[in-house]
Design a protein around this motif. Structure first.
Motif, PDB file in Angstrom:
ATOM      1  N   ARG A  36      45.688  59.701  47.727  1.00  0.00           N
ATOM      2  CA  ARG A  36      45.220  59.929  49.104  1.00  0.00           C
ATOM      3  C   ARG A  36      45.612  61.327  49.561  1.00  0.00           C
ATOM      4  O   ARG A  36      44.811  62.038  50.171  1.00  0.00           O
ATOM      5  CB  ARG A  36      45.789  58.881  50.065  1.00  0.00           C
ATOM      6  N   GLU A  37      46.838  61.732  49.267  1.00  0.00           N
ATOM      7  CA  GLU A  37      47.287  63.083  49.629  1.00  0.00           C
ATOM      8  C   GLU A  37      46.429  64.140  48.939  1.00  0.00           C
ATOM      9  O   GLU A  37      46.055  65.142  49.545  1.00  0.00           O
ATOM     10  CB  GLU A  37      48.769  63.273  49.269  1.00  0.00           C
ATOM     11  N   LYS A  38      46.127  63.910  47.668  1.00  0.00           N
ATOM     12  CA  LYS A  38      45.278  64.844  46.915  1.00  0.00           C
ATOM     13  C   LYS A  38      43.887  64.920  47.552  1.00  0.00           C
ATOM     14  O   LYS A  38      43.345  66.008  47.747  1.00  0.00           O
ATOM     15  CB  LYS A  38      45.180  64.391  45.461  1.00  0.00           C
ATOM     16  N   MET A  39      43.313  63.760  47.896  1.00  0.00           N
ATOM     17  CA  MET A  39      42.000  63.723  48.531  1.00  0.00           C
ATOM     18  C   MET A  39      42.009  64.514  49.838  1.00  0.00           C
ATOM     19  O   MET A  39      41.118  65.327  50.095  1.00  0.00           O
ATOM     20  CB  MET A  39      41.589  62.274  48.813  1.00  0.00           C
ATOM     21  N   MET A  40      43.039  64.300  50.649  1.00  0.00           N
ATOM     22  CA  MET A  40      43.124  64.983  51.936  1.00  0.00           C
ATOM     23  C   MET A  40      43.284  66.483  51.755  1.00  0.00           C
ATOM     24  O   MET A  40      42.693  67.268  52.503  1.00  0.00           O
ATOM     25  CB  MET A  40      44.263  64.398  52.765  1.00  0.00           C
ATOM     26  N   ALA A  41      44.011  66.900  50.738  1.00  0.00           N
ATOM     27  CA  ALA A  41      44.177  68.322  50.473  1.00  0.00           C
ATOM     28  C   ALA A  41      42.862  68.948  50.010  1.00  0.00           C
ATOM     29  O   ALA A  41      42.528  70.076  50.403  1.00  0.00           O
ATOM     30  CB  ALA A  41      45.266  68.534  49.423  1.00  0.00           C
ATOM     31  N   LEU A  42      42.106  68.217  49.196  1.00  0.00           N
ATOM     32  CA  LEU A  42      40.838  68.742  48.675  1.00  0.00           C
ATOM     33  C   LEU A  42      39.734  68.775  49.722  1.00  0.00           C
ATOM     34  O   LEU A  42      38.893  69.681  49.719  1.00  0.00           O
ATOM     35  CB  LEU A  42      40.354  67.879  47.498  1.00  0.00           C
ATOM     36  N   THR A  43      39.717  67.776  50.606  1.00  0.00           N
ATOM     37  CA  THR A  43      38.577  67.602  51.499  1.00  0.00           C
ATOM     38  C   THR A  43      38.873  67.904  52.965  1.00  0.00           C
ATOM     39  O   THR A  43      37.952  68.068  53.746  1.00  0.00           O
ATOM     40  CB  THR A  43      38.056  66.151  51.422  1.00  0.00           C
ATOM     41  N   ARG A  44      40.142  67.915  53.321  1.00  0.00           N
ATOM     42  CA  ARG A  44      40.581  68.035  54.713  1.00  0.00           C
ATOM     43  C   ARG A  44      40.020  66.896  55.566  1.00  0.00           C
ATOM     44  O   ARG A  44      39.744  67.058  56.746  1.00  0.00           O
ATOM     45  CB  ARG A  44      40.218  69.387  55.297  1.00  0.00           C
ATOM     46  N   ARG A  45      39.828  65.745  54.925  1.00  0.00           N
ATOM     47  CA  ARG A  45      39.345  64.542  55.596  1.00  0.00           C
ATOM     48  C   ARG A  45      40.262  63.383  55.218  1.00  0.00           C
ATOM     49  O   ARG A  45      40.856  63.378  54.152  1.00  0.00           O
ATOM     50  CB  ARG A  45      37.917  64.208  55.188  1.00  0.00           C
ATOM     51  N   THR A  46      40.306  62.376  56.099  1.00  0.00           N
ATOM     52  CA  THR A  46      41.154  61.212  55.842  1.00  0.00           C
ATOM     53  C   THR A  46      40.339  59.958  55.542  1.00  0.00           C
ATOM     54  O   THR A  46      40.895  58.950  55.120  1.00  0.00           O
ATOM     55  CB  THR A  46      42.055  60.926  57.055  1.00  0.00           C
ATOM     56  N   ASP A  55      32.259  69.521  40.753  1.00  0.00           N
ATOM     57  CA  ASP A  55      33.308  70.105  41.587  1.00  0.00           C
ATOM     58  C   ASP A  55      32.875  70.280  43.041  1.00  0.00           C
ATOM     59  O   ASP A  55      33.645  70.759  43.861  1.00  0.00           O
ATOM     60  CB  ASP A  55      33.728  71.464  41.024  1.00  0.00           C
ATOM     61  N   THR A  56      31.638  69.903  43.362  1.00  0.00           N
ATOM     62  CA  THR A  56      31.105  70.095  44.710  1.00  0.00           C
ATOM     63  C   THR A  56      31.427  68.900  45.594  1.00  0.00           C
ATOM     64  O   THR A  56      31.061  67.766  45.276  1.00  0.00           O
ATOM     65  CB  THR A  56      29.570  70.295  44.662  1.00  0.00           C
ATOM     66  N   HIS A  57      32.105  69.167  46.694  1.00  0.00           N
ATOM     67  CA  HIS A  57      32.420  68.108  47.659  1.00  0.00           C
ATOM     68  C   HIS A  57      31.176  67.843  48.495  1.00  0.00           C
ATOM     69  O   HIS A  57      30.709  68.704  49.234  1.00  0.00           O
ATOM     70  CB  HIS A  57      33.593  68.533  48.550  1.00  0.00           C
ATOM     71  N   VAL A  58      30.635  66.646  48.364  1.00  0.00           N
ATOM     72  CA  VAL A  58      29.445  66.239  49.107  1.00  0.00           C
ATOM     73  C   VAL A  58      29.832  65.736  50.491  1.00  0.00           C
ATOM     74  O   VAL A  58      29.118  65.941  51.461  1.00  0.00           O
ATOM     75  CB  VAL A  58      28.676  65.154  48.313  1.00  0.00           C
ATOM     76  N   GLY A  59      30.966  65.064  50.593  1.00  0.00           N
ATOM     77  CA  GLY A  59      31.409  64.472  51.846  1.00  0.00           C
ATOM     78  C   GLY A  59      31.426  62.966  51.720  1.00  0.00           C
ATOM     79  O   GLY A  59      31.649  62.421  50.641  1.00  0.00           O
ATOM     80  N   GLY A  60      31.140  62.283  52.824  1.00  0.00           N
ATOM     81  CA  GLY A  60      31.126  60.831  52.838  1.00  0.00           C
ATOM     82  C   GLY A  60      29.744  60.272  52.544  1.00  0.00           C
ATOM     83  O   GLY A  60      28.818  61.004  52.176  1.00  0.00           O
ATOM     84  N   TYR A  61      29.605  58.978  52.730  1.00  0.00           N
ATOM     85  CA  TYR A  61      28.333  58.303  52.462  1.00  0.00           C
ATOM     86  C   TYR A  61      27.197  58.907  53.280  1.00  0.00           C
ATOM     87  O   TYR A  61      26.132  59.230  52.746  1.00  0.00           O
ATOM     88  CB  TYR A  61      28.465  56.805  52.752  1.00  0.00           C
ATOM     89  N   ASP A  62      27.401  59.060  54.589  1.00  0.00           N
ATOM     90  CA  ASP A  62      26.345  59.614  55.445  1.00  0.00           C
ATOM     91  C   ASP A  62      25.953  61.018  55.006  1.00  0.00           C
ATOM     92  O   ASP A  62      24.767  61.374  55.033  1.00  0.00           O
ATOM     93  CB  ASP A  62      26.779  59.626  56.915  1.00  0.00           C
ATOM     94  N   ASP A  63      26.933  61.815  54.604  1.00  0.00           N
ATOM     95  CA  ASP A  63      26.654  63.169  54.116  1.00  0.00           C
ATOM     96  C   ASP A  63      25.800  63.125  52.854  1.00  0.00           C
ATOM     97  O   ASP A  63      24.859  63.911  52.692  1.00  0.00           O
ATOM     98  CB  ASP A  63      27.957  63.924  53.825  1.00  0.00           C
TER      99      ASP A  63
END
Length: 81
Positions: A36-46, A55-63
């Motif tokens: 979870r900490e790694k995810m938050m560091a990579l995405t700045r989302r909780t 390697d591309t962050h798409v975001g959440g489901y809606d994104d």
């Protein structure tokens, strides 16, 4: 894809990807606080899911669905982005 067991959007994201014949690696942040900490560091989302295509962050489901509707998700899958 970062997920938890009880997240309906995680289930929806997995079902969508399955319908597209895509595979993914699931990282359960509810089982491992370090992930979870790694995810938050990579995405700045909780929130989950947090989806990556390569390697591309798409975001959440809606994104992800918004990208799909714009015709921009499939090129990401094909590595054309």
């Amino acid at each position: 894809m970062y997920t938890t067991a009880v997240c309906p959007y995680c289930v929806a994201a997995k079902n969508f990807l399955k319908s597209k014949g895509r595979e993914w690696t699931e990282v359960r942040v509810d089982l491992d606080p370090a992930e979870r900490e790694k995810m938050m560091a990579l995405t700045r989302r909780t929130s989950v899911p947090q989806i990556f295509v390569g390697d591309t962050h798409v975001g959440g489901y809606d994104d992800m669905i918004a990208l799909h509707r714009e015709g921009k998700l499939e090129p990401l899958f094909e590595g054309e982005a």
